[in-house]
Design an enzyme around this catalytic site. Structure first.
Site, mmCIF file in Angstrom:
data_model
loop_
_atom_site.group_PDB
_atom_site.id
_atom_site.type_symbol
_atom_site.label_atom_id
_atom_site.label_comp_id
_atom_site.label_asym_id
_atom_site.label_seq_id
_atom_site.Cartn_x
_atom_site.Cartn_y
_atom_site.Cartn_z
ATOM 1 N N LYS A 130 0.845 -1.201 0.000
ATOM 2 C CA LYS A 130 0.000 0.000 0.000
ATOM 3 C C LYS A 130 0.877 1.247 0.000
ATOM 4 O O LYS A 130 1.829 1.346 0.772
ATOM 5 C CB LYS A 130 -0.897 -0.034 1.232
ATOM 6 C CG LYS A 130 -1.879 1.107 1.364
ATOM 7 C CD LYS A 130 -2.690 0.937 2.649
ATOM 8 C CE LYS A 130 -3.727 2.015 2.827
ATOM 9 N NZ LYS A 130 -4.527 1.831 4.071
ATOM 10 N N SER A 205 -9.260 1.968 2.857
ATOM 11 C CA SER A 205 -8.328 2.743 2.071
ATOM 12 C C SER A 205 -7.301 1.884 1.328
ATOM 13 O O SER A 205 -6.599 2.383 0.443
ATOM 14 C CB SER A 205 -7.574 3.732 2.988
ATOM 15 O OG SER A 205 -6.861 3.050 4.000
ATOM 16 N N SER A 229 -10.051 -0.694 6.739
ATOM 17 C CA SER A 229 -9.291 -0.443 5.505
ATOM 18 C C SER A 229 -8.540 -1.649 4.971
ATOM 19 O O SER A 229 -8.049 -1.615 3.846
ATOM 20 C CB SER A 229 -8.311 0.717 5.720
ATOM 21 O OG SER A 229 -9.007 1.930 5.838
#
Length: 533
Positions: A130, A205, A229
């Site tokens: 990420k 996210s 997330s």
């Protein structure tokens, strides 16, 4: 089931009516996506259908080279990333060089396969990260335009541990602006698509990770989770993800850093297509702290107590749980009872109705030092001019804002947030904490929806902003949770369920996920015919 009051029913209908009116207006302003291709191309390289543990074993045994594996994933990324926009910066050349070094190391190793397995359990296996995490030489903007030129000089601790175990990073993946929204969209990298339907969201996210894994373009990845997330993108993209017990995996080296009480709610954890990779990844990422979890212990599922909670009790702020998800969870219950001989007890926990209010109250609370958390507007102002949310909203309508509507909305909400927490909500939190900890203890497993809706279309979460509370409540409670896929819906979209256990009992949810993978098939390749659980 608790009955809703007339006032609550009225509020629910009113909210839904307002939401749809706003949505009709929003469609006039929102950017529209157009895709010439309707689905992902099929996976043709069999290496892409092996777990990380299987790949590592084959590489150690010289049945395949690391270069071949890494190249297979590079080829897949180059084929599908233009369609899903999941990877935002690659390091393919460096990854191939590192893979060649791995192959040379294996050729020169004289200690045998066991030595390599013990010292470098992920040797030669590709991984994605990420973008919110520091990965040396890669951007670390978290989708903020003012951080667009920032390049990480070091690795985040969790990234470093996986690299030290032999994993080879392919690049970094998209996330929502400042990691605080259900959709991975920002004005630096654009919007990420769901690999099962490009018109739908990949979640947030950690949506870039969810999408790239679901597309078969990565086998393992790293995500972070302060309100769902990890779990929400894993649910929307049909893969596995684990939010560990609080304090097991380091949260250092990611942006934005948590503040106030949020440091106790944020978790870093593994995301993957195959359940067997969860425990090895968590063992590595946790470092010495992983010893607290007893991950190597054998688990007899027949000796566990199982519970099922089908919904949150009917909060007027949250969408009702989709009928297909309710049915999928019932099928899990029936399968557990038939296969294991256990009795799954269905429960209704009234405090869950206030999940969003609990999450919001605790997230806004000062830390132990008495300092309030950094506001979202302050984070949006990083490296640039101060952001005024109302002015930013006006700029957005004119097409001049450098921020997403979701980020602006979050900053606006903070303006109206009370600095005095509700005693009633605090009492509900404490009551829920005590009830769940006593219920789960050291041998309890609870099934709970991962989200009330199957992956929605792009931008729709703006009108159902509180649905994340199905995951967010467990960040506040500090309980470990594994998201497990449960086949595809009638629309060909992933379904799933959360598996919740007591603190430090991560091994129970991970063992249950392994069982459910075998029972329901786990990850399904996008583009193939829909298959119900």
């Amino acid at each position: 089931m608790m009955a809703l009051t007339r006032f609550e029913r009225f509020l629910g209908r009113l909210l839904r009516a307002v939401v749809w009116m706003l949505f009709a207006a929003f469609k006039l302003f929102a950017p529209q996506q157009r895709h010439g291709v309707s689905r992902l191309p099929p996976i043709t390289n069999p290496l892409l259908l092996l777990s990380a543990m299987q790949l590592a074993r084959k590489i150690r045994r010289k049945e395949v080279t690391s270069v071949e594996v890494v190249q297979a994933y590079i080829d897949r990324n180059q084929e599908v990333n233009p369609l899903i926009n999941a990877m935002v910066k690659d390091r393919f050349s460096a990854a191939l060089q590192e893979a060649a070094q791995v192959d040379k190391l294996i050729e020169e190793e004289t200690g045998g396969e066991e030595v390599l397995e013990d010292r470098l359990p992920l040797l030669g296996v590709p991984i994605t990260v990420k973008e919110a995490f520091a990965l040396q030489g890669m951007p670390n903007s978290t989708g903020l335009l003012t951080r667009r030129n920032l390049v990480s000089g070091v690795d985040a601790p969790s990234v470093a541990l996986l690299k030290r175990a032999g994993a080879i990073p392919l690049g970094v993946t998209n996330c929502s602006e400042l990691c605080m929204w259900l959709e991975s969209h920002n004005h630096l990298y654009g919007i990420t698509n769901n690999p099962y339907d490009f018109e739908r969201i990949a979640g947030g996210s950690s949506g870039g990770e969810g999408s790239i894994l679901g597309a078969g373009s990565s086998v393992i990845g790293i995500g972070s989770d302060i309100g769902g997330s990890i779990r929400i993108p894993c649910f929307f993209n049909g893969i596995f993800g684990h939010k560990p017990s609080t304090g097991i995996v380091s949260n250092d080296g990611q942006y934005p850093p948590a503040s106030g009480l949020q440091m106790g709610f944020l978790c870093t954890g593994p995301m993957c297509r195959y359940a067997e990779d969860l425990i090895p990844m968590l063992s590595i990422m946790g470092g010495p702290n992983a010893n607290k979890l007893g991950l190597s212990a054998e688990i007899d599922l027949k000796k566990l107590r199982f519970f099922s909670v089908p919904h949150n009790g009917g909060s007027h702020l949250v969408s009702p749980v989709d009928a297909q998800l309710l049915q999928a969870q019932k099928m899990v219950v029936r399968r557990l009872e038939a296969d294991l001989g256990v009795k799954v007890q269905e429960l209704f926990i009234p405090q869950l109705k206030y999940s969003f209010q609990i999450w919001g109250t605790m997230m806004a609370s000062p830390g132990k030092d008495g300092k309030p958390p950094t506001t979202f507007a302050e984070l949006m102002s990083e490296g640039g001019k101060k952001v005024w949310p109302v002015w930013e909203l006006f700029k957005w309508f004119l097409g001049f804002s450098s921020h997403t509507l979701a980020a602006i909305g979050l900053a606006l909400v903070e303006l109206f947030q009370s600095s005095h927490p509700s005693p009633f909500i605090l009492q509900q939190k404490e009551s829920l904490q005590q009830e769940l900890e006593e219920l789960l203890d050291t041998d309890g497993v609870l099934l709970y929806p991962s989200h009330p809706q199957i992956a929605p279309k792009h931008h729709h979460p703006v009108f159902t902003p509180f649905n994340f509370s199905y995951t967010g409540i467990f960040n506040i409670l500090g309980l470990p949770v594994t998201q497990c896929p449960l086949g595809l819906s009638e629309e060909g979209l992933p379904m799933g369920v959360q598996i919740v256990t007591g603190k430090l009992q991560d091994r129970l949810s991970l063992a249950t996920a392994l069982y459910l993978e075998k029972a329901f098939g786990g990850w399904r390749e996008p583009g193939k015919s829909a298959a119900k659980p």
